[in-house]
Design a protein around this motif. Structure first.
Motif, PDB file in Angstrom:
ATOM      1  N   GLN A 106      -1.903  -4.635   0.088  1.00  0.00           N
ATOM      2  CA  GLN A 106      -1.873  -5.159  -1.282  1.00  0.00           C
ATOM      3  C   GLN A 106      -0.554  -4.855  -1.982  1.00  0.00           C
ATOM      4  O   GLN A 106      -0.196  -5.513  -2.942  1.00  0.00           O
ATOM      5  N   PHE A 107       0.123  -3.835  -1.513  1.00  0.00           N
ATOM      6  CA  PHE A 107       1.457  -3.508  -2.013  1.00  0.00           C
ATOM      7  C   PHE A 107       2.170  -2.658  -0.986  1.00  0.00           C
ATOM      8  O   PHE A 107       1.548  -2.141  -0.060  1.00  0.00           O
ATOM      9  N   ASP A 108       3.486  -2.556  -1.143  1.00  0.00           N
ATOM     10  CA  ASP A 108       4.268  -1.646  -0.316  1.00  0.00           C
ATOM     11  C   ASP A 108       4.576  -0.426  -1.169  1.00  0.00           C
ATOM     12  O   ASP A 108       5.229  -0.530  -2.208  1.00  0.00           O
ATOM     13  N   LEU A 109       4.081   0.715  -0.735  1.00  0.00           N
ATOM     14  CA  LEU A 109       4.234   1.963  -1.478  1.00  0.00           C
ATOM     15  C   LEU A 109       5.583   2.592  -1.167  1.00  0.00           C
ATOM     16  O   LEU A 109       5.931   2.784  -0.006  1.00  0.00           O
ATOM     17  N   HIS A 110       6.338   2.903  -2.205  1.00  0.00           N
ATOM     18  CA  HIS A 110       7.623   3.576  -2.042  1.00  0.00           C
ATOM     19  C   HIS A 110       7.504   5.059  -2.383  1.00  0.00           C
ATOM     20  O   HIS A 110       8.085   5.901  -1.698  1.00  0.00           O
ATOM     21  N   ALA A 111       6.768   5.373  -3.448  1.00  0.00           N
ATOM     22  CA  ALA A 111       6.602   6.761  -3.869  1.00  0.00           C
ATOM     23  C   ALA A 111       5.454   6.834  -4.868  1.00  0.00           C
ATOM     24  O   ALA A 111       5.107   5.846  -5.502  1.00  0.00           O
TER      25      ALA A 111
END
Length: 146
Positions: A106-111
């Motif tokens: 659902q999203f790309d997690l960066h931090a």
């Protein structure tokens, strides 16, 4: 799908954009404190505009737009940590699981950062057919139920 979310503010969360999202526990920022912080910020902006008559107002507002967010974040950081439950390990684990469950789909997690009474996320929205506020709402509801 580009659909603004309008609950209290228009939030624009277009696909492919990297977003910094903060959400907090209910009751951690009373309405009277929020309105006081906003009034202080508006007073500060008025002084800046008055002191810089040759600078366009939009330019001044743009320059200082992050200051209001910082005042809210600073308030949340000052609130007594012992009062809130995000600092205990089982609760933090539930929130981490909810965040990581959506990463890559659902999203790309960066931090992310889990604070005692709020959470910060840096993600890239990869939803094309679903409003992104629904993803965040689902994540928050899932962890709240657990």
């Amino acid at each position: 799908m580009h659909e603004p979310y309008r609950r209290r503010l228009p939030h624009i969360m277009p696909p492919g954009e990297t977003l910094f999202i903060t959400y907090r526990l209910h009751g951690t920022l009373p309405y009277h404190i929020l309105t006081e912080l906003l009034a202080n910020h508006e007073h500060f902006l008025a002084r800046q505009i008055e002191q810089s008559p040759d600078v366009p107002v939009d330019s001044i507002r743009k320059r200082w737009k992050g200051r209001y967010f910082l005042s809210i974040d600073s308030y949340l950081d000052k609130v007594g940590q012992e009062t809130y439950s995000l600092i205990n390990e089982p609760t933090a684990d539930i929130i981490k699981e909810s965040i990581h469950f959506r990463d890559g789909e659902q999203f790309d997690l960066h931090a992310y950062c889990i604070m005692p009474n709020h959470v910060h996320l840096l993600v890239t929205n990869n939803q094309q057919n679903r409003p992104f506020y629904g993803v965040i709402g689902s994540m928050k509801a899932n962890s709240a139920k657990k």
